[in-house]
Design a protein around this motif. Structure first.
Motif, PDB file in Angstrom:
ATOM      1  N   ASN A 120       0.944  -0.827  -0.127  1.00  0.00           N
ATOM      2  CA  ASN A 120      -0.077   0.118  -0.510  1.00  0.00           C
ATOM      3  C   ASN A 120       0.667   1.193  -0.232  1.00  0.00           C
ATOM      4  O   ASN A 120       1.504   1.452   1.176  1.00  0.00           O
ATOM      5  N   GLU A 171      -5.894  -4.184  10.307  1.00  0.00           N
ATOM      6  CA  GLU A 171      -4.783  -3.804  10.920  1.00  0.00           C
ATOM      7  C   GLU A 171      -5.261  -2.871  11.979  1.00  0.00           C
ATOM      8  O   GLU A 171      -5.998  -1.940  11.943  1.00  0.00           O
ATOM      9  N   ALA A 177      -0.629   0.275  15.626  1.00  0.00           N
ATOM     10  CA  ALA A 177       0.629  -0.219  14.490  1.00  0.00           C
ATOM     11  C   ALA A 177       0.731   0.056  13.446  1.00  0.00           C
ATOM     12  O   ALA A 177       1.718   0.214  12.612  1.00  0.00           O
ATOM     13  N   ILE A 178      -0.175   1.189  12.867  1.00  0.00           N
ATOM     14  CA  ILE A 178       0.099   1.476  11.084  1.00  0.00           C
ATOM     15  C   ILE A 178       1.331   2.883  11.606  1.00  0.00           C
ATOM     16  O   ILE A 178       0.670   3.880  12.420  1.00  0.00           O
ATOM     17  N   GLY A 179       2.360   2.794  11.267  1.00  0.00           N
ATOM     18  CA  GLY A 179       3.230   3.474  10.611  1.00  0.00           C
ATOM     19  C   GLY A 179       3.646   3.938  12.350  1.00  0.00           C
ATOM     20  O   GLY A 179       4.934   4.798  11.943  1.00  0.00           O
ATOM     21  N   GLY A 220       0.038  -3.330   9.717  1.00  0.00           N
ATOM     22  CA  GLY A 220       0.473  -2.372  10.296  1.00  0.00           C
ATOM     23  C   GLY A 220       2.890  -3.372  10.655  1.00  0.00           C
ATOM     24  O   GLY A 220       2.818  -3.978  11.736  1.00  0.00           O
ATOM     25  N   SER A 221       2.934  -1.698  10.394  1.00  0.00           N
ATOM     26  CA  SER A 221       4.492  -2.185  11.110  1.00  0.00           C
ATOM     27  C   SER A 221       5.201  -3.851  10.832  1.00  0.00           C
ATOM     28  O   SER A 221       5.970  -3.978  11.015  1.00  0.00           O
ATOM     29  N   CYS A 222       4.667  -4.344   9.254  1.00  0.00           N
ATOM     30  CA  CYS A 222       5.427  -5.655   9.218  1.00  0.00           C
ATOM     31  C   CYS A 222       6.299  -5.105   8.424  1.00  0.00           C
ATOM     32  O   CYS A 222       6.624  -4.716   7.046  1.00  0.00           O
ATOM     33  N   LEU A 237      -0.673  -6.994   4.663  1.00  0.00           N
ATOM     34  CA  LEU A 237      -0.957  -5.578   4.284  1.00  0.00           C
ATOM     35  C   LEU A 237       0.167  -4.554   4.621  1.00  0.00           C
ATOM     36  O   LEU A 237      -0.050  -4.130   5.489  1.00  0.00           O
ATOM     37  N   ILE A 238       1.265  -3.880   3.254  1.00  0.00           N
ATOM     38  CA  ILE A 238       2.326  -3.660   4.174  1.00  0.00           C
ATOM     39  C   ILE A 238       2.491  -2.423   2.946  1.00  0.00           C
ATOM     40  O   ILE A 238       2.615  -1.623   2.773  1.00  0.00           O
ATOM     41  N   GLY A 239       2.611  -1.089   4.363  1.00  0.00           N
ATOM     42  CA  GLY A 239       2.973   0.565   4.372  1.00  0.00           C
ATOM     43  C   GLY A 239       4.067   0.682   3.204  1.00  0.00           C
ATOM     44  O   GLY A 239       4.802   1.162   1.943  1.00  0.00           O
ATOM     45  N   GLY A 240       4.380   1.277   4.849  1.00  0.00           N
ATOM     46  CA  GLY A 240       6.475   2.201   4.774  1.00  0.00           C
ATOM     47  C   GLY A 240       7.389   0.100   3.726  1.00  0.00           C
ATOM     48  O   GLY A 240       8.144   0.652   2.967  1.00  0.00           O
ATOM     49  N   GLU A 264      -6.929   5.317   7.633  1.00  0.00           N
ATOM     50  CA  GLU A 264      -6.166   6.285   7.407  1.00  0.00           C
ATOM     51  C   GLU A 264      -7.609   7.258   6.635  1.00  0.00           C
ATOM     52  O   GLU A 264      -7.975   8.850   6.810  1.00  0.00           O
ATOM     53  N   HIS A 310      -9.491   1.459   4.984  1.00  0.00           N
ATOM     54  CA  HIS A 310      -8.270   1.805   5.489  1.00  0.00           C
ATOM     55  C   HIS A 310      -8.629   2.601   6.544  1.00  0.00           C
ATOM     56  O   HIS A 310      -9.462   3.822   6.568  1.00  0.00           O
ATOM     57  N   LYS A 361       0.473   4.452  -0.441  1.00  0.00           N
ATOM     58  CA  LYS A 361      -0.276   5.334   0.685  1.00  0.00           C
ATOM     59  C   LYS A 361      -0.080   6.395  -0.904  1.00  0.00           C
ATOM     60  O   LYS A 361      -0.129   6.700  -1.757  1.00  0.00           O
TER      61      LYS A 361
HETATM   62  P1  PGA Z   1       2.214   0.127   7.676  1.00  0.00           P
HETATM   63  O1  PGA Z   1       1.057   0.095   6.850  1.00  0.00           O
HETATM   64  O2  PGA Z   1       3.366  -1.074   7.640  1.00  0.00           O
HETATM   65  O3  PGA Z   1       2.962   1.543   7.253  1.00  0.00           O
HETATM   66  O4  PGA Z   1       3.176   0.755   9.074  1.00  0.00           O
HETATM   67  C1  PGA Z   1       0.239  -0.650   6.960  1.00  0.00           C
HETATM   68  C2  PGA Z   1      -0.678  -0.178   6.105  1.00  0.00           C
HETATM   69  O5  PGA Z   1      -0.982   0.928   6.550  1.00  0.00           O
HETATM   70  O6  PGA Z   1      -1.642  -0.494   5.147  1.00  0.00           O
END
Ligand code: PGA
Length: 690
Positions: free
Chosen positions: A446, A605, A609-611, A650-652, A670-673, A535, A533, A448
């Motif tokens: 993801n 998520e 834990a997100i970001g 979430g911070s995976c 589901l991977i963000g950063g 956000e 999501h 973003k």
């Molecule tokens: P993160 O985000 O891996 O940066 O914590 C996950 C997400 O918001 O999908």
């Protein structure tokens, strides 16, 4: 029938392999002997004058290496296309050669197994016909040969074998054959070797007499010898049966200075005698003559007889004397005998009471440091212990053992690979092992609101290439901002990486400035969309009701929905996480029918834990995912729940993904950063390989 064929092919392969290995090895340990044999053939074909020595020696080393290596390759069944063909070609050639040898008898012994096993020409022909049949069988059904080593590791066997056998030959050329199969090995009593035992078979001869009477000639034998009216013209004697031939039969020593035969004197001498052996002084290696002279001086000091046995001409002997200053007496012995005695020109022999107790190549002669006392007091003056066993052990340790260990390691590797493949392909096994029946494993990125168009396309390209080169063990999806979708779709191979949007409108179409509809998303080539999501819920006020509309439109337009849910920190601290998550699902997706549900992927998520760098522990995540699965089961049934992919987000990252993914209910992330760099993202994808 096929089984029988496989058995026959593999028996033929084994027979050929062992024969080639044995015949190659005995030739390799005695390269000079092999060269002499090649010379015999060239002489028989009247070609010896045209082929220089270095060619026959190179040919001998090459032939030994070729036979031995082909034998090993066949044994391991490596290079199954070319090896059986080469072996067949060799067998055709060898068989033709032996037919000629059998018919014309140009050489007494074919030399197939060097001096180790002597076969008559008839036996050789029979052996080669059998092997030729085996070679045809193996070449015809080469694929029935069972491999001993995997294709990817066969290069080790190929290189190791060739290097080993060539080095063996070179060492034996420098020193002496590692294994001595000739009648003059250390420990031989030469005189005994010349004896004919009592009652041994005697040779038989028949004499024919040609007689003449009244102008007429006729042949007679002793049995019908005619009366004296016949006049004798001529007689012919032919040998009809070979008698017993002792292992040593051409050994004689004639002292050049007097012409006296001193064989008996030398062999009956009580004590030590040095014999310097050089079939041809003209070709002898003169680099170590200093050592020879020192040994001669030592022998003179301690009154040990020292003779040089050679088949050289007077001229060659004189050249040698001029060159080396040799003072020892020269004797004449048959050239072939000298070549058989020691495979070094020159070489040194030490006799004690007529028994050979030492043999040295000119490269390894005893030095003055060793010759410090009378021979009786030195180690080299004693009969050495038989070290055949330790030499065999050396061969086993240096060649057989490494290959054996390699084979075992390779088989274990192949076996574990087989088990892994089995696990992957065996759904039933998977079901019992992980309880993950048909469930898809997914890693979705993801992005973003990150990366401009060019950066995004470059990253997508990089991910696509990395995964095309090394197939992942899971489905991979990247979800990008709207503006990237169409361009990224162009650089992705949809069978390798899936594409998704991060949002879509809750309206089908029309005057909704700034919005992007599900159908527009679909038209870019995307197959997924992230909805719900946190956000978007938090910053853009997306309620359960709005999300429900979005989900319906996405599904209606053929998109798969990655539906996010999760609680805040306060909610978790109040232990309300299950309640919150259930409400989110009920509010936006549980209205779907069973068919539509198949296109839903859940992503849990936890907002805290997100970001944030704070991951839910794998146990916390597993607990929640198990709960989600249970409520899905309540709503859609156990089977549908088992087939629903539920991800954690979430911070995976690559470091915690293996632990998270090892949990039975976590089907991916589901991977963000960590999805913004190819290496980081790939690290997470690779967690499915661990
Ligand atoms: P993160 O985000 O891996 O940066 O914590 C996950 C997400 O918001 O999908």
């Amino acid at each position: 029938m096929k089984k029988l064929r496989i058995i026959i092919v593999n028996i033929c392969r084994l027979l050929l392999a062992l024969t080639f290995i044995l015949s190659g090895y005995v030739k390799a340990v005695d390269p000079l002997g092999t060269q002499y044999k090649l010379d015999d053939y060239l002489i028989a074909m009247s070609l010896s004058d045209y082929v220089p020595d270095f060619v026959t020696l190179g040919g001998a080393v090459g032939l030994a290496a070729l036979e031995f290596s082909l034998g090993i390759f066949l044994l391991f069944s490596v290079r199954r296309r070319i090896v059986p063909r080469l072996i067949l070609a060799m067998m055709v050639f060898m068989t033709a050669l032996t037919v000629w040898i059998y018919a014309a008898d140009p050489v007494k012994d074919c030399g197939c197994f060097g001096d180790a096993i002597k076969l008559t020409n008839g036996e050789t022909l029979a052996k080669n016909i059998v092997l030729l049949v085996c070679a045809i069988v193996v070449a015809r059904w080469r694929k029935d040969m069972k491999r001993l080593i995997s294709k990817s590791n066969q290069w080790i066997v190929l290189n190791y074998t060739v290097i080993y056998i060539v080095l063996t030959s070179l060492y034996c050329l420098y020193a002496l054959p590692t294994f001595d199969f000739r009648p003059y090995r250390v420990g031989t009593d030469i005189k005994k070797g010349m004896e004919i035992p009592e009652g041994a078979e005697q040779p038989e001869f028949v004499t024919t007499f040609i007689m003449k009477k009244d102008g007429q000639t006729k042949d007679f034998t002793l049995e019908n010898y005619p009366d004296s009216t016949w006049e004798f013209v001529d007689s012919k004697t032919v040998q009809t049966k070979a008698g017993y031939e002792p292992p040593i039969h051409d050994f004689s020593i004639t002292l050049n200075s007097t012409g006296e035969d001193i064989t008996e004197a030398v062999l009956s001498h009580k004590g030590y005698t040095f014999l310097l052996i050089s079939p041809h002084l003209g070709y002898a290696d003169d680099s170590n003559f200093g050592n020879i002279d020192q040994i001669y001086e030592y022998a003179t000091d301690y009154k040990v007889p020292f003779y040089c046995l050679t088949a050289s001409t007077e001229k060659d002997i004189q050249r040698w004397i001029d060159m080396t200053g040799a003072e020892y007496p020269f004797c004449t012995t048959d050239e072939r005998t000298l070549k058989t005695v020691i495979r070094s020109n020159p070489g040194l022999l030490l006799l004690k009471d007529g028994v050979i107790i030492g043999k040295w190549s000119h490269n390894q002669l005893p030095t003055t440091d060793e010759l410090t006392a009378p021979l009786g007091k030195l180690e080299i003056g004693q009969m050495p212990k038989d070290n055949t066993a330790s030499r065999i052990l050396k061969v086993l340790m240096t060649f057989v053992l490494p290959l054996l260990l390699l084979t075992i390691a390779d088989r274990m590797w192949a076996w574990s690979k087989w088990v892994r493949n089995k696990e992957k392909s065996n759904k039933l096994y998977q079901f019992f092992k992980n309880n993950r029946k048909m469930r898809k494993k997914i890693v979705a990125g993801n992005w973003k609101m990150n990366l401009n168009l060019q950066e995004g396309v470059a990253l997508a390209k990089e991910i696509n290439e990395a995964l095309a080169a090394e197939k992942p063990n899971c489905d991979v999806v990247i979800c990008t901002p709207f503006v990237h979708l169409a361009s990224v779709a162009q650089v992705l191979d949809a069978s390798v990486v899936g594409l998704g949007a991060e949002n879509c409108a809750n309206k089908e179409k029309g005057a909704y400035t700034g919005e992007v509809s599900a159908s527009m998303v679909k038209s870019t080539g995307a197959q997924y969309v992230i909805l719900g999501h946190s956000e978007r819920r938090q910053y853009y006020g997306e309620t359960a009701e709005i999300l429900k509309e979005k989900v319906d439109l996405a599904l209606a337009n053929g998109l798969k929905v990655i539906f996010c849910c999760g609680e805040t920190l306060e909610e978790r601290e109040a232990e309300k996480q299950n309640e919150v998550v259930k409400a989110e699902l009920v509010g936006s997706v549980f209205h779907l029918d069973a068919e539509a549900w198949k296109n839903i992927i859940i992503a849990y998520e936890p907002i805290w834990a997100i970001g944030t760098g704070k991951t839910a522990t794998s146990d916390q995540a597993e607990e929640m995912l198990a709960y989600i699965r249970s409520i899905v089961a309540e709503k859609y049934g156990k089977e549908a729940a088992e087939e629903t992919s539920i991800l954690y987000g979430g911070s995976c990252k690559a470091s915690n993904a293996p632990e998270l993914f090892s949990k039975p209910n976590i089907d991916g992330g589901l991977i963000g950063g960590a999805s913004l760099k190819c290496a980081d993202f790939k690290g997470i994808i690779d967690a499915w390989k661990k």
